[in-house]
Design a protein around this motif. Structure first.
Motif, mmCIF file in Angstrom:
data_model
loop_
_atom_site.group_PDB
_atom_site.id
_atom_site.type_symbol
_atom_site.label_atom_id
_atom_site.label_comp_id
_atom_site.label_asym_id
_atom_site.label_seq_id
_atom_site.Cartn_x
_atom_site.Cartn_y
_atom_site.Cartn_z
ATOM 1 N N SER A 186 41.870 41.441 39.688
ATOM 2 C CA SER A 186 43.239 41.832 38.347
ATOM 3 C C SER A 186 42.735 43.263 38.585
ATOM 4 C CB SER A 186 42.789 41.724 37.115
ATOM 5 O OG SER A 186 41.900 41.924 36.394
ATOM 6 N N THR A 224 45.607 32.767 37.658
ATOM 7 C CA THR A 224 46.433 33.492 38.644
ATOM 8 C C THR A 224 46.514 33.706 39.954
ATOM 9 O OG1 THR A 224 46.544 34.966 35.667
ATOM 10 C CG2 THR A 224 47.411 35.743 38.087
ATOM 11 N N ALA A 232 48.317 30.143 33.742
ATOM 12 C CA ALA A 232 47.361 30.668 33.317
ATOM 13 C C ALA A 232 46.726 30.730 31.811
ATOM 14 C CB ALA A 232 47.206 31.819 34.071
ATOM 15 N N GLU A 274 52.617 31.034 38.520
ATOM 16 C CA GLU A 274 52.935 30.133 37.382
ATOM 17 C C GLU A 274 51.651 31.119 36.080
ATOM 18 O OE1 GLU A 274 53.954 27.478 36.643
ATOM 19 O OE2 GLU A 274 54.958 26.710 38.803
ATOM 20 N N ARG A 275 51.802 32.268 35.784
ATOM 21 C CA ARG A 275 51.165 32.978 35.002
ATOM 22 C C ARG A 275 50.997 32.618 33.579
ATOM 23 N NH1 ARG A 275 49.795 38.138 36.486
ATOM 24 N NH2 ARG A 275 50.951 39.129 38.684
ATOM 25 N N ARG A 276 52.215 31.646 33.068
ATOM 26 C CA ARG A 276 51.784 31.305 31.719
ATOM 27 C C ARG A 276 51.199 29.809 31.408
ATOM 28 N NH1 ARG A 276 57.717 29.292 28.811
ATOM 29 N NH2 ARG A 276 57.732 31.697 29.270
ATOM 30 N N TRP A 318 41.259 32.988 33.954
ATOM 31 C CA TRP A 318 42.697 33.614 33.444
ATOM 32 C C TRP A 318 43.162 33.764 35.353
ATOM 33 C CZ3 TRP A 318 43.974 39.328 33.987
ATOM 34 C CH2 TRP A 318 45.449 39.069 35.023
ATOM 35 N N GLU A 319 41.881 35.203 35.120
ATOM 36 C CA GLU A 319 41.893 35.732 36.810
ATOM 37 C C GLU A 319 42.242 34.452 38.125
ATOM 38 O OE1 GLU A 319 39.842 40.287 36.260
ATOM 39 O OE2 GLU A 319 38.727 38.208 36.395
ATOM 40 N N PRO A 372 49.691 32.326 41.861
ATOM 41 C CA PRO A 372 50.701 33.537 40.701
ATOM 42 C C PRO A 372 51.777 33.849 40.060
ATOM 43 C CG PRO A 372 50.464 33.249 43.464
ATOM 44 C CD PRO A 372 49.328 32.441 42.960
#
Length: 268
Positions: free
Chosen positions: A230, A56, A66, A62-64, A52-53, A60
């Motif tokens: 993060s 992201t 990720a 496209e958080r969904r 996920w990190e 950055p």
């Protein structure tokens, strides 16, 4: 009474780093001791967070997506661990393919690093199952010793930079101190358990692999224009920031297992 002075300068993050490290060591020690399903669950969770990190950082906005890739990574790792056959490697490549097929910066770099994360996750569970607690404890001790001695030596001694274009803070003094610390861990294991003396230089080699894992993550962050993966771990940044060296170390140990009797170094 006046409050204790807050550390400043190059040591300002030391207190927070130590407190966070104590918590991580405590949780890790319990999970390593338990082994089995408990250890596997922790590794799968950490692997998903690291993916996920990575997703992201490289995309950055496209958080969904990720979160979706992280979930896919967790499921893929579980499938690989359950199957434990040659096809398991195919499952480990699924997050890399997902990153390559979605819009993001440095797709190939992200895909390659995702594969390393997945291999490390698989390798940790496999090494715990095959080599037992002692192999994991040795591996973690090597990475921690290299990191701690490198941290203090680099800040106290300074000197020429190891790879300034990618990791501006890493010095040669800290790098070499890391090798020495890892070799001392190997020596301690040999003296305590009667393991092979080859474990001493092997420990230094694994420490170097860990340092390259640190460099690799620094490269990803530098390309993404971020300081930390993060802010999940106070004083340490993200999970990737804390486990980047372990990724490099585990991947190299798993590769060397193909040609060397790694378990035999411990007398097995």
């Amino acid at each position: 009474m006046d409050p204790a002075p807050v550390p400043s300068g190059k040591w300002s993050d030391l207190r927070t780093r130590i407190l966070s490290a104590i918590v991580m060591v405590a949780v890790g020690a319990v999970e390593i001791w338990l082994g089995g399903l408990a250890f596997a669950v922790l590794v799968v969770a950490l692997t998903g967070v690291m993916i996920w990190e990575l997703a992201t950082m490289t995309a950055p906005l496209e958080r969904r997506s990720a979160l979706v890739v992280a979930g896919v990574a967790g499921v893929a790792l579980v499938a690989a661990l359950v199957l434990k056959t040659e096809i398991a490697v195919l499952f480990l490549t699924v997050p890399s393919v997902a990153l390559l097929l979605t819009p993001r910066r440095d797709q190939r770099l992200a895909g390659g690093y995702a594969l390393a994360i997945m291999l490390a996750g698989y390798g940790l569970v496999e090494l715990r199952a095959v080599g037992g607690t002692q192999v994991i404890l040795w591996l973690v001790a090597v990475v921690v010793a290299s990191d701690v001695l490198g941290y203090f030596a680099g800040r106290m001694l300074g000197g020429p930079k190891f790879w300034p274009a990618i990791s501006p803070k890493k010095t040669w003094s800290g790098t070499v101190a890391g090798w020495i610390g890892a070799a001392l861990v190997g020596l301690a294991v040999v003296l305590a358990t009667g393991a092979s003396w080859a474990l001493v230089p092997f420990s230094a080699l694994v420490a170097f692999a860990g340092q390259m894992g640190d460099i690799a993550e620094s490269w990803v962050k530098r390309r993404a224009g971020v300081k930390d993966a993060s802010s999940l771990i106070p004083g340490h940044g993200g999970v990737l920031d804390r486990f980047d060296a372990l990724i490099g170390a585990v991947v190299v140990v798993m590769v060397l297992r193909l040609v060397l009797p790694v378990a035999g170094l411990f007398g097995g």
